[in-house]
Design an enzyme around this catalytic site. Structure first.
Site, PDB file in Angstrom:
ATOM      1  N   LYS A 256       0.865  -1.190   0.000  1.00 27.02           N
ATOM      2  CA  LYS A 256       0.000   0.000   0.000  1.00 27.02           C
ATOM      3  C   LYS A 256       0.892   1.228   0.000  1.00 27.02           C
ATOM      4  CE  LYS A 256      -3.964   2.240   2.030  1.00 27.02           C
ATOM      5  NZ  LYS A 256      -3.514   3.512   1.448  1.00 27.02           N
ATOM      6  N   ARG A 261      -3.626   8.827  -5.283  1.00 28.89           N
ATOM      7  CA  ARG A 261      -4.281   7.981  -6.290  1.00 28.89           C
ATOM      8  C   ARG A 261      -4.370   8.749  -7.600  1.00 28.89           C
ATOM      9  NH1 ARG A 261      -8.297   4.068  -4.760  1.00 28.89           N
ATOM     10  NH2 ARG A 261      -8.583   2.641  -6.514  1.00 28.89           N
TER      11      ARG A 261
END
Length: 568
Positions: A256, A261
């Site tokens: 992660k 994003r």
């Protein structure tokens, strides 16, 4: 054409309703009345939007411009309007009162013979569109003139909702869920087909028009399009990640990344980049555009990934560093040299005319690997996130520790058979991070500081989101953990979002800014409308990459509270 009067009447009726079913019925009735050509506009209007969220179009109207426009339309001074807003707490109710008073004072003999043309939904949109496109010298005058026209052409009730629409806050509690169900009811189509059509278009206006034109067949013809971003699939924190892994038997494990994003759209040599909030950030990230052109070999594709700010050795830098790149409008090339980015791809939703979101993760992964070409030499600038399929809890823990050691947040735990569900958060994507309770919450109120911080906003009332009512519910106040620079930044941001008057020293803030807040525990509390309060909340960071509707929900607050009780 459909009159704006009918839209305003619907809004007024919904304001008096508490039942979601009744609200849905009212919205369905409106959608049935509206001409198909106007349906996209009416659909967005009822959700407090002037333009689709994905379009990147900004209305660019603030409270100051509204005050000037109302003043010119009514003859009331700006100072008096501001005073009235402090009393009513709402620009819409203020516009209603002002224009009622104006109409009362303007009854003349000639007015009995004057018939003003009725304002249409289309005309309201056209005037907003002109205002949004105005730029440069004289742009403020253009915006004011078009708003003034709308106020002088509208009834007091219409002016109430025009004012709120100008700020994109109708305050009637109609969100995507209500509109989805209203489309299904209005045009007799299954709600699940409406939902899927929304997933691939990210535009309920398009969905409503298709449903009205051609029912199920028209909806099934809708699909993903390049340069119309879709919502990104979301992950959730698991209270017992080991149990979830055992239940799935095998999982896909990926690092992660602690970055921002990004959704990448490639069409030939043209590349467009969208942030988590679906804002077009292409101009701020020219280096990423070049990376995509060089390494994405498909003619057309839509990919999902994470952009991470790195140092000269490829080591991740702080999350705030990547946000500096996303915000940048000037000296972009120079900033790219100072803050290089590594682009990590982890999913693909579309390739060469084929939609992939309904395929299992492992099949999408194969398409991703065949689409992106990179080498060891390129690894500092681009990678396809390494993925391991396993059911071994010890191996998951080992990969998790490696991710933390490399400077990342933890790991993603994904169901290998899961489809890509735009905008959905669920157990198919889970995240494993170091144990520290944090929530993403929205600022809805604030108060000035004291002493040397008297000119800074020093305390913030924060709220979670209720997706059922589209309301923000307060969970506490936070004033610790901020540096002077962060206080200055937030004061500057919030100064343009103040509304209404002060109550007990606290003034209302339009819900636009998301903060990540750490806390010791959640307690039951009658002091906040959520029914909960954070104990020892502390500011962690501003979440520029999140919309207010992406804040943690009242349902998550309840789950965290229940999990605390189990640990006692």
């Amino acid at each position: 054409m459909t009159s704006f009067r009918e839209f305003a009447e619907t809004c007024q009726a919904i304001e008096k309703i508490s039942s979601t079913i009744e609200t849905t019925n009212k919205v369905a009735d409106l959608l049935k009345k509206v001409d198909v050509e106007e349906l996209p506009v009416a659909t967005h209007f009822i959700m407090s939007e002037v333009f689709p969220a994905w379009s990147g179009e900004q209305l660019g109207i603030g409270t100051s411009l509204l005050y000037v426009s109302l003043s010119k339309a009514s003859g009331m001074s700006i100072h008096s309007i501001e005073s009235l807003v402090r009393t009513t707490g709402d620009i819409g109710d203020t516009a209603l009162l002002i224009l009622k008073e104006k109409r009362k004072n303007q009854v003349t003999f000639s007015s009995f013979f004057e018939e003003k043309p009725e304002l249409s939904i289309t005309e309201v949109y056209r005037r907003f569109k002109i205002a949004s496109e105005a730029s440069g010298k004289g742009s403020q005058d253009i915006k004011v003139k078009n708003l003034q026209f709308l106020f002088t052409s509208s009834s007091p009730r219409e002016a109430k909702y025009i004012s709120r629409l100008a700020l994109e806050e109708l305050r009637i509690g109609v969100g995507e869920g209500v509109v989805r169900d209203a489309i299904a009811k209005a045009f007799s189509v299954p709600a699940e087909i409406v939902e899927h059509s929304f997933m691939v278009t990210n535009d309920l206006g398009i969905v409503a028009a298709a449903a009205k034109k051609g029912g199920v067949e028209a909806l099934e013809r809708l699909g993903i399009e390049i340069n119309r971003p879709i919502k990104m699939m979301l992950s959730q924190i698991s209270p017992d990640i080991d149990a979830d892994i055992r239940a799935m038997k095998e999982v896909a494990i990926e690092w992660k990344f602690d970055g921002a994003r990004v959704q990448i759209h490639k069409d030939g040599n043209s590349v467009t980049l969208f942030s988590r909030k679906l804002e077009n950030v292409t101009s701020s990230l020219p280096d990423l555009v070049e990376i995509v052109r060089k390494h994405v070999k498909a003619e057309s594709a839509i990919l999902d990934g994470e952009a991470v700010a790195v140092d000269e050795n490829g080591v991740p830098r702080a999350f705030q560093e990547i946000l500096k790149r996303f915000r940048r409008k000037y000296d972009v090339r120079e900033k790219a040299l100072g803050i290089p980015i590594q682009l990590n791809f982890f999913d693909i939703m579309y390739i060469n005319g084929k939609t992939l979101i309904d395929l299992p993760l492992l099949e999408r992964r194969k398409a991703l690997e065949s689409c992106v070409e990179s080498s060891v030499e390129d690894s500092k600038s681009i990678s396809v996130a390494e993925q391991v399929i396993t059911g071994d809890l010890e191996l998951v823990e080992k990969i998790y520790r490696e991710a933390l050691k490399a400077g990342h947040e933890g790991v993603m735990v994904k169901n290998p058979n899961s489809v890509y569900s735009p905008g959905k958060r669920g157990k198919n994507w889970l995240k494993k991070k170091p144990l520290m309770d944090t929530l993403d919450l929205v600022i809805v109120g604030a108060e000035w500081g004291f002493g040397r911080r008297a000119n800074l906003i020093g305390s913030y009332t924060v709220a979670c989101y209720d997706p059922d009512t589209t309301r923000f519910l307060q969970v506490g106040k936070v004033g610790t953990g901020l540096t002077d620079d962060q206080l200055k930044e937030l004061t500057e941001i919030l100064s343009g979002l103040m509304e209404g008057g002060e109550a007990g020293g606290v003034f209302a803030i339009r819900p636009k800014v998301v903060l990540e807040i750490a806390f010791e525990e959640i307690q039951k509390s009658p002091n906040y409308d959520s029914g909960f309060a954070l104990r020892f909340p502390r500011f962690i960071r501003i979440r520029d990459d999140k919309d207010p509707e992406e804040a943690d929900t009242i349902q998550r607050i309840g789950r965290v509270y229940s999990q605390q009780l189990k640990r006692l």
